[in-house]
Write a protein that holds these residues in place. Structure first.
Motif, PDB file in Angstrom:
ATOM      1  N   ALA A 147     -31.165  60.011 111.937  1.00 38.93           N
ATOM      2  CA  ALA A 147     -31.246  60.359 113.373  1.00 38.93           C
ATOM      3  C   ALA A 147     -32.666  60.725 113.755  1.00 38.93           C
ATOM      4  CB  ALA A 147     -30.316  61.530 113.677  1.00 38.93           C
ATOM      5  N   VAL A 148     -33.062  60.325 114.964  1.00 36.03           N
ATOM      6  CA  VAL A 148     -34.357  60.766 115.504  1.00 36.03           C
ATOM      7  C   VAL A 148     -34.169  61.190 116.956  1.00 36.03           C
ATOM      8  CG1 VAL A 148     -35.720  59.192 114.046  1.00 36.03           C
ATOM      9  CG2 VAL A 148     -35.173  58.516 116.368  1.00 36.03           C
ATOM     10  N   PHE A 149     -34.998  62.137 117.379  1.00 35.65           N
ATOM     11  CA  PHE A 149     -35.060  62.511 118.799  1.00 35.65           C
ATOM     12  C   PHE A 149     -36.537  62.725 119.118  1.00 35.65           C
ATOM     13  CE2 PHE A 149     -31.985  64.484 122.056  1.00 35.65           C
ATOM     14  CZ  PHE A 149     -32.769  64.085 123.105  1.00 35.65           C
TER      15      PHE A 149
ATOM     16  N   THR B 259     -31.718  58.385 118.732  1.00 32.87           N
ATOM     17  CA  THR B 259     -30.969  57.292 118.087  1.00 32.87           C
ATOM     18  C   THR B 259     -30.326  57.821 116.812  1.00 32.87           C
ATOM     19  OG1 THR B 259     -32.830  56.576 116.714  1.00 32.87           O
ATOM     20  CG2 THR B 259     -32.607  55.517 118.853  1.00 32.87           C
ATOM     21  N   PHE B 260     -29.199  57.228 116.452  1.00 33.38           N
ATOM     22  CA  PHE B 260     -28.695  57.469 115.104  1.00 33.38           C
ATOM     23  C   PHE B 260     -28.135  56.183 114.528  1.00 33.38           C
ATOM     24  CE2 PHE B 260     -24.924  58.783 117.665  1.00 33.38           C
ATOM     25  CZ  PHE B 260     -23.936  57.998 117.103  1.00 33.38           C
TER      26      PHE B 260
ATOM     27  N   TRP C  32     -26.739  53.678 117.391  1.00 35.52           N
ATOM     28  CA  TRP C  32     -26.635  54.052 118.810  1.00 35.52           C
ATOM     29  C   TRP C  32     -27.998  54.517 119.303  1.00 35.52           C
ATOM     30  CZ3 TRP C  32     -27.326  58.876 121.243  1.00 35.52           C
ATOM     31  CH2 TRP C  32     -26.971  58.885 122.607  1.00 35.52           C
ATOM     32  N   ASP C  33     -28.271  54.275 120.588  1.00 30.68           N
ATOM     33  CA  ASP C  33     -29.567  54.564 121.176  1.00 30.68           C
ATOM     34  C   ASP C  33     -29.349  55.130 122.587  1.00 30.68           C
ATOM     35  OD1 ASP C  33     -31.994  54.390 122.493  1.00 30.68           O
ATOM     36  OD2 ASP C  33     -32.511  52.410 121.717  1.00 30.68           O
ATOM     37  N   LEU C  34     -29.836  56.325 122.822  1.00 32.17           N
ATOM     38  CA  LEU C  34     -29.637  56.977 124.131  1.00 32.17           C
ATOM     39  C   LEU C  34     -30.184  56.136 125.289  1.00 32.17           C
ATOM     40  CD1 LEU C  34     -28.907  59.422 125.962  1.00 32.17           C
ATOM     41  CD2 LEU C  34     -31.002  60.526 125.201  1.00 32.17           C
ATOM     42  N   LEU C  35     -31.234  55.344 125.028  1.00 28.07           N
ATOM     43  CA  LEU C  35     -31.813  54.549 126.114  1.00 28.07           C
ATOM     44  C   LEU C  35     -30.891  53.412 126.536  1.00 28.07           C
ATOM     45  CD1 LEU C  35     -35.611  54.341 125.153  1.00 28.07           C
ATOM     46  CD2 LEU C  35     -34.378  56.099 126.434  1.00 28.07           C
TER      47      LEU C  35
ATOM     48  N   HIS D 273     -24.630  53.120 126.825  1.00 32.20           N
ATOM     49  CA  HIS D 273     -23.290  52.549 126.967  1.00 32.20           C
ATOM     50  C   HIS D 273     -23.028  51.463 125.925  1.00 32.20           C
ATOM     51  CE1 HIS D 273     -26.297  50.703 129.518  1.00 32.20           C
ATOM     52  NE2 HIS D 273     -25.772  49.588 129.085  1.00 32.20           N
ATOM     53  N   ARG D 274     -23.955  51.274 124.992  1.00 33.94           N
ATOM     54  CA  ARG D 274     -23.758  50.261 123.956  1.00 33.94           C
ATOM     55  C   ARG D 274     -23.639  50.901 122.574  1.00 33.94           C
ATOM     56  NH1 ARG D 274     -24.178  44.990 125.087  1.00 33.94           N
ATOM     57  NH2 ARG D 274     -24.951  44.508 127.166  1.00 33.94           N
ATOM     58  N   LEU D 275     -22.830  50.282 121.718  1.00 37.09           N
ATOM     59  CA  LEU D 275     -22.778  50.686 120.319  1.00 37.09           C
ATOM     60  C   LEU D 275     -22.986  49.418 119.493  1.00 37.09           C
ATOM     61  CD1 LEU D 275     -22.249  53.182 118.489  1.00 37.09           C
ATOM     62  CD2 LEU D 275     -19.934  52.315 118.190  1.00 37.09           C
TER      63      LEU D 275
END
Ligand SMILES: NC(=O)c1ccc[n+]([C@@H]2O[C@H](COP(=O)([O-])OP(=O)(O)OC[C@H]3O[C@@H](n4cnc5c(N)ncnc54)[C@H](O)[C@@H]3O)[C@@H](O)[C@H]2O)c1
Length: 378
Positions: free
Chosen positions: A159-161, A268-269, A280-283, A286-288
């Protein structure tokens, strides 16, 4: 007719707006036994609080949170203040018998967090912490896929933020908007602010963390303090990276910084299992992305699932398949789950007790960064 639940919210900043929006929308989209009533907003500046109340439809204004907490017409206290106030407000609210919704991180440290858990459990009041990313449909779908065993044995969690808003050495610390740079108000830097989200999601999807080893850095060592006017040492971590071992045997890397030029909120994780992986990506929230090794070999590849079908988590409450929702909906979902939990008498997670586990990982990370050792999570 839904039963009224009178809300008193403390703090009208970023989260004050996100929560108010959720309270106003939730009953239009979810069929619930309870209905939040925006009874009072509390902040120290009366005229700003009045303006906020008018904009969002709060019935009254308080300028002292202690008064709000004692008001007999308030059922739920929502804590949307900087981290250093969570503990004191929660303890007073629990003593007054109020239900409590508290922003993350639960507290400044695990000791405060443990006292908050004890207070709400002793008072027997409903409680929840706003780790809202769990309520994004794509993240909830990731949890479901892991729970269904589709990934098989999990090997890796990554995971990164990343953000970039504190790079300037001229940015002051402390006070409104900049309390996140002041250790006395925030407790820690990216660890409590950003990694706490990554840790909460990870614990929820992949189970408990056993031990960690971490490094942190404070790139700008001194900044002018807005409250004292003096140049003072910076006590927060600007960046943090840590390795972790989960109880299920999987290995993890977590990284967060506010010094990744070009990144505003890259959360993202990725999870790699024996049979499948997910990303998954916060940007692109709505997608996985999903890769399944069991697919026919010639056609195997990463699928990008547009998480907007009625069968996807929460989506049947919104529009028609193909139409996506956004960041703010995670808060609507969290309120809906809290209200449903009240009706069913099943506490909605994360409760204070659940969030204490995240706090304990954060504390272990900060201890490890200081000592340079592997640290067991308590
Ligand atoms: N769940 C999330 O994704 C998320 C996102 C952002 C912030 N947060 C958390 O929410 C909390 C608030 O963050 P924010 O970004 O909304 O901050 P903010 O600075 O935008 O707002 C903080 C509010 O608290 C008020 N406040 C401060 N001291 C007060 C006092 N003594 N009495 C009454 N009000 C007081 C301020 O006036 C302000 O309205 C923090 O704990 C933060 O970590 C969570």
């Amino acid at each position: 007719m839904a039963k009224s639940l009178n809300l008193g919210m403390i703090g009208y900043g970023f989260m004050g707006r996100a929560h108010s929006n959720a309270y106003r929308k939730v009953n239009h989209f979810f069929d619930l036994e309870y209905r939040p009533v925006l009874k009072a907003i509390c902040a120290r500046d009366a005229s700003k609080a009045e303006a906020f109340a008018k904009n969002w439809g709060y019935e009254s204004v308080e300028t002292d949170w202690r008064k709000l907490v004692e008001r007999p017409d308030i059922d739920v206290i929502d804590i949307c203040t900087p981290n250093n106030l969570h503990h004191e407000i929660a303890l007073a609210a629990a003593r007054a018998g109020k239900m409590i919704l508290c922003e993350k991180p639960l507290a400044m440290n695990s000791q405060e967090g443990a006292e908050m858990v004890e207070a709400v459990e002793k008072a027997g009041v409903a409680n929840m912490v706003w780790y809202n990313y769990r309520r994004l449909p794509a993240v909830a779908l990731a949890k479901k896929l892991v729970e269904q065993g589709r990934l098989g044995r999990i090997f890796h969690y990554r995971a990164v933020f990343l953000q970039d808003w504190t790079i300037s050495a001229d940015l002051p610390q402390g006070g409104a908007a900049l309390w996140r740079l002041d250790a006395a108000a925030a407790g820690s830097g990216v660890t409590g602010d950003l990694l706490a989200h990554c840790i909460d999601t990870a614990l929820w999807i992949n189970g408990g963390i056993e031990r960690v080893t971490a490094m942190t850095e404070t790139f700008v060592k001194e900044r002018k303090h807005n409250l004292t006017g003096k140049v003072e040492p910076v006590g927060i971590d600007d960046a943090c990276a840590f390795l972790a071992r989960f109880k299920n045997g999987s290995l993890a890397t977590f990284e967060s910084t506010r010094y990744a030029r070009g990144h505003k909120a890259l959360y993202t994780f990725e999870i790699n299992g024996e049979k499948a992986s997910i990303q998954w990506d916060l940007l692109d929230l709505h997608r996985l992305s999903y890769f399944d090794h069991r697919d026919e070999s010639g056609l195997r590849g990463w699928r990008s699932i547009h998480v907007t079908d009625g069968e996807h988590p929460y989506m049947s409450h919104w529009w028609v398949p193909g139409l996506q929702i956004g960041y703010e909906h995670s808060f609507v979902h969290q309120v809906a789950d809290f209200l449903e939990g009240l009706a069913q008498k099943i506490p909605a997670s994360p409760t204070f007790r659940d969030a204490l586990e995240t706090q304990q990982v954060c504390d272990a990370v900060l201890r490890s960064a200081k000592s340079g050792e592997w640290v067991a999570v308590k």
